[in-house]
Design a protein around this motif. Structure first.
Motif, PDB file in Angstrom:
ATOM      1  N   THR A   1       0.823  -1.215   0.000  1.00  0.00           N
ATOM      2  CA  THR A   1       0.000   0.000   0.000  1.00  0.00           C
ATOM      3  C   THR A   1       0.856   1.265   0.000  1.00  0.00           C
ATOM      4  O   THR A   1       0.323   2.377   0.000  1.00  0.00           O
ATOM      5  CB  THR A   1      -0.951   0.022   1.215  1.00  0.00           C
ATOM      6  OG1 THR A   1      -0.196  -0.120   2.424  1.00  0.00           O
ATOM      7  CG2 THR A   1      -1.973  -1.100   1.118  1.00  0.00           C
ATOM      8  N   HIS A   2       2.178   1.091   0.021  1.00  0.00           N
ATOM      9  CA  HIS A   2       3.121   2.213  -0.117  1.00  0.00           C
ATOM     10  C   HIS A   2       4.148   1.819  -1.179  1.00  0.00           C
ATOM     11  O   HIS A   2       5.293   1.441  -0.850  1.00  0.00           O
ATOM     12  CB  HIS A   2       3.822   2.512   1.210  1.00  0.00           C
ATOM     13  CG  HIS A   2       2.917   2.983   2.311  1.00  0.00           C
ATOM     14  ND1 HIS A   2       2.208   2.114   3.123  1.00  0.00           N
ATOM     15  CD2 HIS A   2       2.590   4.247   2.726  1.00  0.00           C
ATOM     16  CE1 HIS A   2       1.505   2.817   3.990  1.00  0.00           C
ATOM     17  NE2 HIS A   2       1.716   4.118   3.778  1.00  0.00           N
ATOM     18  N   PRO A   3       3.777   1.878  -2.456  1.00  0.00           N
ATOM     19  CA  PRO A   3       4.644   1.374  -3.535  1.00  0.00           C
ATOM     20  C   PRO A   3       6.032   1.984  -3.557  1.00  0.00           C
ATOM     21  O   PRO A   3       7.004   1.295  -3.903  1.00  0.00           O
ATOM     22  CB  PRO A   3       3.861   1.728  -4.807  1.00  0.00           C
ATOM     23  CG  PRO A   3       2.435   1.854  -4.363  1.00  0.00           C
ATOM     24  CD  PRO A   3       2.498   2.399  -2.969  1.00  0.00           C
TER      25      PRO A   3
ATOM     26  N   LEU B   1      -1.616 -11.536  -2.786  1.00  0.00           N
ATOM     27  CA  LEU B   1      -0.803 -10.761  -3.722  1.00  0.00           C
ATOM     28  C   LEU B   1      -0.371 -11.651  -4.884  1.00  0.00           C
ATOM     29  O   LEU B   1      -0.303 -12.875  -4.761  1.00  0.00           O
ATOM     30  CB  LEU B   1       0.436 -10.199  -3.029  1.00  0.00           C
ATOM     31  CG  LEU B   1       0.208  -9.197  -1.885  1.00  0.00           C
ATOM     32  CD1 LEU B   1       1.549  -8.791  -1.267  1.00  0.00           C
ATOM     33  CD2 LEU B   1      -0.567  -7.980  -2.365  1.00  0.00           C
ATOM     34  N   VAL B   2      -0.049 -10.999  -6.016  1.00  0.00           N
ATOM     35  CA  VAL B   2       0.396 -11.715  -7.211  1.00  0.00           C
ATOM     36  C   VAL B   2       1.913 -11.627  -7.296  1.00  0.00           C
ATOM     37  O   VAL B   2       2.462 -10.527  -7.409  1.00  0.00           O
ATOM     38  CB  VAL B   2      -0.239 -11.127  -8.477  1.00  0.00           C
ATOM     39  CG1 VAL B   2       0.264 -11.870  -9.719  1.00  0.00           C
ATOM     40  CG2 VAL B   2      -1.757 -11.170  -8.397  1.00  0.00           C
TER      41      VAL B   2
ATOM     42  N   HIS C   1       8.700  -9.591  -7.822  1.00  0.00           N
ATOM     43  CA  HIS C   1       7.924  -8.359  -7.853  1.00  0.00           C
ATOM     44  C   HIS C   1       6.526  -8.710  -7.349  1.00  0.00           C
ATOM     45  O   HIS C   1       6.046  -9.828  -7.567  1.00  0.00           O
ATOM     46  CB  HIS C   1       7.835  -7.800  -9.272  1.00  0.00           C
ATOM     47  CG  HIS C   1       9.141  -7.302  -9.805  1.00  0.00           C
ATOM     48  ND1 HIS C   1       9.813  -6.229  -9.265  1.00  0.00           N
ATOM     49  CD2 HIS C   1       9.897  -7.732 -10.865  1.00  0.00           C
ATOM     50  CE1 HIS C   1      10.926  -6.009  -9.939  1.00  0.00           C
ATOM     51  NE2 HIS C   1      11.012  -6.911 -10.901  1.00  0.00           N
ATOM     52  N   TRP C   2       5.871  -7.748  -6.713  1.00  0.00           N
ATOM     53  CA  TRP C   2       4.562  -8.015  -6.130  1.00  0.00           C
ATOM     54  C   TRP C   2       3.533  -7.007  -6.613  1.00  0.00           C
ATOM     55  O   TRP C   2       3.834  -5.820  -6.760  1.00  0.00           O
ATOM     56  CB  TRP C   2       4.644  -7.971  -4.592  1.00  0.00           C
ATOM     57  CG  TRP C   2       5.523  -9.042  -4.045  1.00  0.00           C
ATOM     58  CD1 TRP C   2       6.856  -8.969  -3.766  1.00  0.00           C
ATOM     59  CD2 TRP C   2       5.129 -10.387  -3.749  1.00  0.00           C
ATOM     60  NE1 TRP C   2       7.324 -10.172  -3.315  1.00  0.00           N
ATOM     61  CE2 TRP C   2       6.284 -11.067  -3.278  1.00  0.00           C
ATOM     62  CE3 TRP C   2       3.919 -11.082  -3.818  1.00  0.00           C
ATOM     63  CZ2 TRP C   2       6.250 -12.400  -2.891  1.00  0.00           C
ATOM     64  CZ3 TRP C   2       3.883 -12.406  -3.426  1.00  0.00           C
ATOM     65  CH2 TRP C   2       5.043 -13.054  -2.975  1.00  0.00           C
ATOM     66  N   SER C   3       2.333  -7.483  -6.858  1.00  0.00           N
ATOM     67  CA  SER C   3       1.257  -6.597  -7.299  1.00  0.00           C
ATOM     68  C   SER C   3      -0.063  -7.061  -6.707  1.00  0.00           C
ATOM     69  O   SER C   3      -0.188  -8.200  -6.211  1.00  0.00           O
ATOM     70  CB  SER C   3       1.163  -6.567  -8.832  1.00  0.00           C
ATOM     71  OG  SER C   3       0.903  -7.867  -9.342  1.00  0.00           O
TER      72      SER C   3
ATOM     73  N   GLU D   1      -8.292  -5.164  -7.468  1.00  0.00           N
ATOM     74  CA  GLU D   1      -7.938  -4.619  -6.157  1.00  0.00           C
ATOM     75  C   GLU D   1      -7.163  -3.318  -6.321  1.00  0.00           C
ATOM     76  O   GLU D   1      -6.383  -3.159  -7.263  1.00  0.00           O
ATOM     77  CB  GLU D   1      -7.090  -5.619  -5.365  1.00  0.00           C
ATOM     78  CG  GLU D   1      -7.824  -6.862  -4.909  1.00  0.00           C
ATOM     79  CD  GLU D   1      -8.711  -6.595  -3.717  1.00  0.00           C
ATOM     80  OE1 GLU D   1      -8.424  -5.647  -2.952  1.00  0.00           O
ATOM     81  OE2 GLU D   1      -9.700  -7.329  -3.545  1.00  0.00           O
ATOM     82  N   THR D   2      -7.392  -2.395  -5.397  1.00  0.00           N
ATOM     83  CA  THR D   2      -6.639  -1.142  -5.373  1.00  0.00           C
ATOM     84  C   THR D   2      -6.062  -0.949  -3.975  1.00  0.00           C
ATOM     85  O   THR D   2      -6.434  -1.660  -3.034  1.00  0.00           O
ATOM     86  CB  THR D   2      -7.542   0.057  -5.708  1.00  0.00           C
ATOM     87  OG1 THR D   2      -8.541   0.194  -4.667  1.00  0.00           O
ATOM     88  CG2 THR D   2      -8.233  -0.138  -7.059  1.00  0.00           C
ATOM     89  N   ILE D   3      -5.170   0.031  -3.881  1.00  0.00           N
ATOM     90  CA  ILE D   3      -4.604   0.328  -2.563  1.00  0.00           C
ATOM     91  C   ILE D   3      -5.709   0.681  -1.578  1.00  0.00           C
ATOM     92  O   ILE D   3      -5.697   0.256  -0.418  1.00  0.00           O
ATOM     93  CB  ILE D   3      -3.577   1.469  -2.668  1.00  0.00           C
ATOM     94  CG1 ILE D   3      -2.334   0.978  -3.415  1.00  0.00           C
ATOM     95  CG2 ILE D   3      -3.202   2.004  -1.297  1.00  0.00           C
ATOM     96  CD1 ILE D   3      -1.304   2.045  -3.669  1.00  0.00           C
TER      97      ILE D   3
END
Length: 555
Positions: free
Chosen positions: A363-365, A544-545, A510-512, A517-519
């Motif tokens: 949530t804090h990219p 998470l992906v 890497h994570w997304s 879904e959004t922050i």
């Protein structure tokens, strides 16, 4: 009936009895009891006036606190799903050193770093004891384990053994190879999931990894996520172990009304069945524990040491012959209880902390990118992150500290009890007073932290650079492992596991967020804490992906 028991010179007593009974009924419902019977109303009516008079006299020398209800006192502050926040709200009004009356049990709650410092600075030896609670006594072999035993010879010898043998830096380092094997094993699970392009349940993955790392150190076995390698017997044992772990979480701090109102012991423990339920869990845990620990195999190995020079003794190997109980080895029962305690402590707490860290980073990219860049720059792509890399990752350490600060998994820690009277800031606190350190509130102390509700790892690179969360004696503003001589004995190991799990997740993937879904939705659905048994987790499992950056190292 209440009116017949009350003197006409006390016209307000009837109304008080009715209000107290209603309040107690709500508390009983929260604790899982039935509505109070008529006999309970009689008890309340006869004790009401006397309790009020006694409390009025006692409070003159005690710290400030909310006015207690007759009989039940301030017990309602501890029921509900977020007692740490309820106590924090009370502390805003009454201060960091606050007195509560929990039924007939006096209690002090510490909610600021200064209050913790003042109490523990000169009174640590007087608050080493645990209260005599039903769940503690039944689960811990009659208050004999290191977590719940009183500060006598056995407890002191076990603590000394932990600090000089079991949890030393050398011992923890000796298990590095096993930890790396389990990290790589579980990363392969993530690789397989990443190839599907679907989100993974990170809570479940972290639980399996922390469980495997812990069981490899305890008994040199892997039980979770074996990817088809388990036989039927092993799968059954894994299921039983999972059930016992969940039982520890639910039962180890189980609220029983008689812990606060001893006069209701028969009602709470016998009629309602609290004692029978706890004893049934204890027996189940003992049965499963014996299967896990396999004491006879360990004894045979001790008599016929392995010829393999590279064999590293597991925790049971180290414990089994140790002269801890008046020069004797621990009984089979206590040794099994102790191993299960270590297992629970090393599994859920570490995995929940890393889940919180990943939730904050996703949530804090910008913070996620910064942490990944540091790890990638310090650790080659052809190997896993190791213990020795952690000192070279200052920002990652700051992220972990800030996660510990914002999301202490044991928000109220373990309750203590004064063994002798103590005096703090002019207040006199009697012996056998229960003491809670509200770690959640201490970590959000506005007198210490700027913008305490904001996730900001940089605070531990600047203003709080020298804060040591593993001290227990100096940095009272950050105490995720507890404070004083009763802090968690495995703090170094727990701290290492958290850093390793988080660093390797950031290093390899890497994570997304999942599609849709959004922050904002994650913040709304995941980021508020949820009490499950003893521990605080994110409100919902974090999904998470993962996208693999580089292939896994060959060795």
């Amino acid at each position: 009936m209440a009116q017949a028991l009350v003197s006409p010179t006390c016209p307000r007593v009837v109304d008080k009895v009715a209000a107290v009974t209603a309040r107690l009924g709500a508390i009983l419902k929260e604790l899982g009891y039935f509505a109070p019977p008529v006999a309970l109303v009689v008890i309340l009516a006869t004790k009401l006036v006397w309790d009020a008079r006694i409390q009025s006299q006692r409070r003159k020398t005690l710290p400030p606190g909310p006015r207690p209800w007759p009989i039940i006192g301030n017990l309602s502050a501890l029921v509900g799903d977020k007692p740490h926040r309820a106590l924090q709200e009370l502390a805003f009004e009454f201060g960091g050193l606050m007195y509560l009356q929990l039924g007939s049990v006096p209690c002090v709650v510490l909610s600021t770093a200064e209050a913790v410092r003042e109490v523990f600075r000169s009174n640590d030896e007087r608050i080493l004891s645990r209260p005599k609670m039903l769940s503690f006594g039944i689960i811990s072999d009659n208050y004999r384990s290191i977590s719940f035993g009183p500060p006598g010879k056995l407890w002191q010898s076990m603590r000394r053994f932990c600090s000089t043998e079991l949890f030393t830096n050398t011992r923890v380092a000796s298990y590095q190879g096993r930890r790396e094997e389990e990290v790589k094993h579980m990363l392969m699970v993530l690789v397989e999931e990443s190839e599907k392009g679907k989100a993974v349940d990170l809570r479940s993955w972290l639980h399996d990894l922390s469980s495997n790392m812990t069981t490899r150190m305890l008994v040199n076995k892997r039980f979770f996520a074996n990817r088809g390698e388990n036989d039927g017997k092993q799968e059954i044992l894994k299921s039983e172990l999972e059930h016992v772990l969940e039982g520890f979480n639910v039962n180890i701090m189980r609220n029983v009304l008689s812990d606060y109102l001893p006069s209701l012991r028969y009602f709470a423990e016998e009629l309602h069945g609290a004692r029978a339920a706890l004893e049934a869990f204890r027996d189940e845990a003992a049965t499963v524990g014996r299967k896990i620990v396999e004491l006879e195999k360990h004894r045979q190995r001790a008599q016929n040491p392995s010829k393999d020079e590279n064999y590293v003794p597991d925790f049971v190997d180290v414990l089994i012959g140790a002269p801890l109980d008046d020069g004797k080895s621990l009984s089979d029962t206590l040794l099994t209880v102790q191993v299960l305690e270590f297992f629970f402590a090393g599994t859920h707490t570490s995995s929940a902390t890393v889940e919180w860290a990943m939730a904050e980073l996703i949530t804090h990219p910008d913070l996620m990118k910064r942490a990944q860049a540091e790890v990638d720059g310090a650790v080659p792509a052809d190997r896993l992150v190791r213990d020795s890399d952690i000192p070279n990752l200052p920002y990652l350490q700051a992220v972990v500290k800030e996660t510990f600060r914002m999301h202490p998994v044991l928000s109220l820690g373990g309750p203590r009890e004064t063994t002798r009277p103590i005096e703090v800031n002019g207040y006199k606190i009697p012996a056998q007073t229960r003491l809670f350190v509200n770690i959640f509130a201490v970590h959000r102390d506005p007198a210490v932290y700027t913008d305490p509700e904001t996730f900001d790892p940089d605070r531990f690179l600047t203003q709080h650079l020298h804060t040591n969360h593993c001290s227990g004696f100096d940095s009272h503003e950050l105490i995720p492992f507890g404070v004083g001589r009763r802090m968690c004995p495995g703090f170094h190991l727990g701290n290492t596991l958290v850093h390793l799990m988080l660093a390797n997740l950031l290093h390899r993937f890497h994570w997304s967020l999942p599609e849709g879904e959004t922050i904002a939705t994650v913040q709304a659905s995941v980021m508020s804490e949820k009490l499950y048994g003893l521990l605080f987790h994110p409100n919902e499992n974090l999904h998470l992906v993962p996208e693999l950056k580089n292939g896994l190292p060959a060795s």
